[in-house]
Write an enzyme that holds these catalytic residues in place. Structure first.
Site, PDB file in Angstrom:
ATOM      1  N   TYR A 148       0.895  -1.403   0.004  1.00 23.04           N
ATOM      2  CA  TYR A 148       0.178   0.046  -0.060  1.00 23.04           C
ATOM      3  C   TYR A 148       1.220   1.167  -0.323  1.00 23.04           C
ATOM      4  CZ  TYR A 148      -3.530   3.442   1.121  1.00 23.04           C
ATOM      5  OH  TYR A 148      -3.835   4.207   1.786  1.00 23.04           O
ATOM      6  N   ASP A 241       9.278   2.748   0.256  1.00 24.29           N
ATOM      7  CA  ASP A 241       8.316   3.539   0.864  1.00 24.29           C
ATOM      8  C   ASP A 241       7.916   2.895   2.302  1.00 24.29           C
ATOM      9  OD1 ASP A 241       5.820   3.966   2.255  1.00 24.29           O
ATOM     10  OD2 ASP A 241       4.430   3.373   0.802  1.00 24.29           O
ATOM     11  N   LYS A 269       4.225   8.351   8.970  1.00 24.04           N
ATOM     12  CA  LYS A 269       3.248   7.930  10.427  1.00 24.04           C
ATOM     13  C   LYS A 269       5.073   8.040  11.739  1.00 24.04           C
ATOM     14  CE  LYS A 269       1.040   4.802   8.402  1.00 24.04           C
ATOM     15  NZ  LYS A 269       0.570   4.132   7.041  1.00 24.04           N
TER      16      LYS A 269
HETATM   17  C1  LIG Z   1       0.185   4.665   5.767  1.00 23.35           C
HETATM   18  C2  LIG Z   1       0.486   4.415   4.488  1.00 23.35           C
HETATM   19  C3  LIG Z   1       0.914   5.181   3.466  1.00 23.35           C
HETATM   20  C4  LIG Z   1       0.015   5.971   3.496  1.00 23.35           C
HETATM   21  O1  LIG Z   1      -0.138   7.278   4.350  1.00 23.35           O
HETATM   22  P1  LIG Z   1      -1.327   8.257   4.822  1.00 23.35           P
HETATM   23  O2  LIG Z   1      -0.513   9.188   5.917  1.00 23.35           O
HETATM   24  O3  LIG Z   1      -2.424   6.794   5.301  1.00 23.35           O
HETATM   25  O4  LIG Z   1      -1.648   9.116   3.647  1.00 23.35           O
HETATM   26  C5  LIG Z   1       1.779   4.917   2.405  1.00 23.35           C
HETATM   27  N1  LIG Z   1       2.955   3.819   2.193  1.00 23.35           N
HETATM   28  C6  LIG Z   1       2.666   3.437   4.027  1.00 23.35           C
HETATM   29  C7  LIG Z   1       3.538   1.891   3.386  1.00 23.35           C
HETATM   30  C8  LIG Z   1       1.669   3.431   4.651  1.00 23.35           C
HETATM   31  O5  LIG Z   1       1.735   2.265   5.127  1.00 23.35           O
END
Ligand SMILES: *Cc1c(COP(=O)(O)O)cnc(C)c1O
Length: 430
Positions: A148, A241, A269
């Protein structure tokens, strides 16, 4: 609306919320679709605990989906926010705090020479892909099934059946023409990646170095190194990511843990410590393409917001290597305890962790891809989730999410958790 003995405050609030928000929530997984039943409404958090509006206490392993590496409402973060807040909450003008947080990140992730703050992981991943496309002059990108990267159009794509199948949109509203530019491959499958990368000029290969959005799935030995080699061979940029893994799987993130250096990284995060902060960055030569130094446009009214920067800075400052090591050890104990519980009950459990990020599947293992993860016993997970929740442990409400540990989860909390989870498994099997 009055609460009666049949209606809890949570239920009453959710009834109003369902009138106001699609599915009653402001982000889909919160609706408990993956486990059934009704979500509770939270009132407050402190340390490892949250309390719902009916006064029930839970040991929290979701931690706002990852950011709260120090636990809920840590005094160091609250004090920093309090001080900064009194000087004004937003300016849209450079501040010293954004320089301080950036220097902190760059020191821990030396491959990040330059970065840009944004407000969500979605923006970070989306912008990293835009930069990769601009720098390479190529349109196609490759992602992995089960990874994701936020909800930007380009990433809401699922795999077709063969490795070289064009991406199909996974959500209405994503133009097929755009989705067709997103190729997908199974995680941990270098041959599939090689086949695509050698036949299609890719702007980038985007990957969660450890998948956390399909449960917890680590890379097999050589996978990330292989991606690096394929990128070097074909001219694609490698984008990690690390929105979830950053400052979780090692003090310096996945690059430190695996020794593989990406061209660009997306962060989020933990770097906001519970406030809306994310970032993308990488080598100076690449990031110099971003406006106003370069031509790749990307902007944000609240980017680098002082309150959010202060939350991130206080969090990263408190998260010393020594503290990270303690949280990592306790996460290892939790995971070892889960395996032992499975063994005693005769239930196949695959549980693993990296740093303070962890996960479990009701699956004999190994779990190396989303396809394998889906073969786990999700019905058992649903019953286990509810049994744990009724006994005061809050796990992510989906079999396909990672768990998190915080510095506030002490040894006693881990022990209490394992006792509750063993009972929950017994109940879930019955
Ligand atoms: C949570 C997450 C996102 C998206 O971040 P948001 O702040 O919710 O838009 C993108 N990549 C990874 C790997 C994530 O865990």
């Amino acid at each position: 609306m009055t609460a009666t003995w049949t209606t809890t405050r949570s239920q009453a609030l959710m009834a109003r919320a369902r009138d106001l928000f699609p599915g009653g929530v402001n982000s889909p997984v919160r609706a408990f679709g993956g486990v059934g039943g009704e979500p509770f409404v939270v009132a407050r958090g402190e340390g490892p605990y949250i309390w719902d509006v009916d006064g029930n206490r839970y040991i929290d392993y979701v931690l706002s989906w990852g950011p709260l590496v120090l636990g809920h409402a840590p005094p160091v973060v609250l004090d920093a926010l309090d001080e900064v807040m009194r000087r004004g909450t937003s300016f849209g003008i450079p501040t010293g705090l954004e320089v301080a947080l950036a220097e902190h990140i760059v020191e821990r992730m030396p491959h990040v020479e330059m970065l840009r703050f944004v407000s969500s992981g979605t923006e970070a991943a989306m912008s990293a892909a835009r930069v990769a496309r601009a720098v390479t002059g190529r349109d196609a990108i490759l992602k992995f099934e089960g990874c994701y990267h936020g909800h930007a159009d380009a990433f809401l794509v699922k795999a077709g059946s063969g490795v070289a199948t064009l991406g199909l949109p996974n959500s209405p509203g994503v133009p097929a023409a755009l989705a067709a530019l997103t190729y997908t491959a199974p995680f941990n499958d270098l041959d599939a990646v090689r086949t695509i990368a050698r036949t299609t000029p890719l702007a980038c290969i985007m990957v969660e170095p450890i998948i956390g959005n399909a449960g917890f799935i680590p890379p097999v030995a050589g996978f990330l190194e292989g991606l690096r080699a394929i990128c070097d061979e074909t001219g694609a940029l490698l984008v990690f990511d690390e929105v979830m893994t950053g400052f979780r799987v090692a003090y310096g993130g996945a690059t430190e843990r695996f020794g593989v250096t990406p061209d660009l990284v997306a962060l989020g995060k933990v770097i906001g410590g519970g406030l809306p902060v994310a970032a993308y960055g990488g080598r100076r030569e690449i990031m110099s393409h971003v406006a106003p130094q370069g031509a790749v446009y990307q902007a944000g009214t609240l980017s680098g917001n002082p309150l959010a920067m202060a939350g991130g800075l206080a969090t990263l400052t408190a998260l010393t290597p020594a503290l990270h090591a303690i949280v990592e050890r306790r996460t290892g104990e939790l995971v070892a305890g889960l395996r032992a519980i499975g063994a005693r009950a005769g239930v196949p459990i695959t549980a693993d962790h990296a740093g303070s990020m962890w996960g479990l599947f009701f699956h004999p293992g190994p779990v190396r891809s989303y396809e394998e993860a889906k073969q786990g016993d999700t019905a058992l997970f649903r019953r286990f989730f509810h049994a744990a929740r009724e006994r005061g442990v809050y796990l992510a409400p989906s079999a396909f999410e990672a768990g998190f540990m915080s510095a506030a989860h002490g040894d006693d909390v881990v022990t209490e958790t394992l006792g509750i989870l063993e009972e929950a498994l017994t109940v879930a099997r019955a």
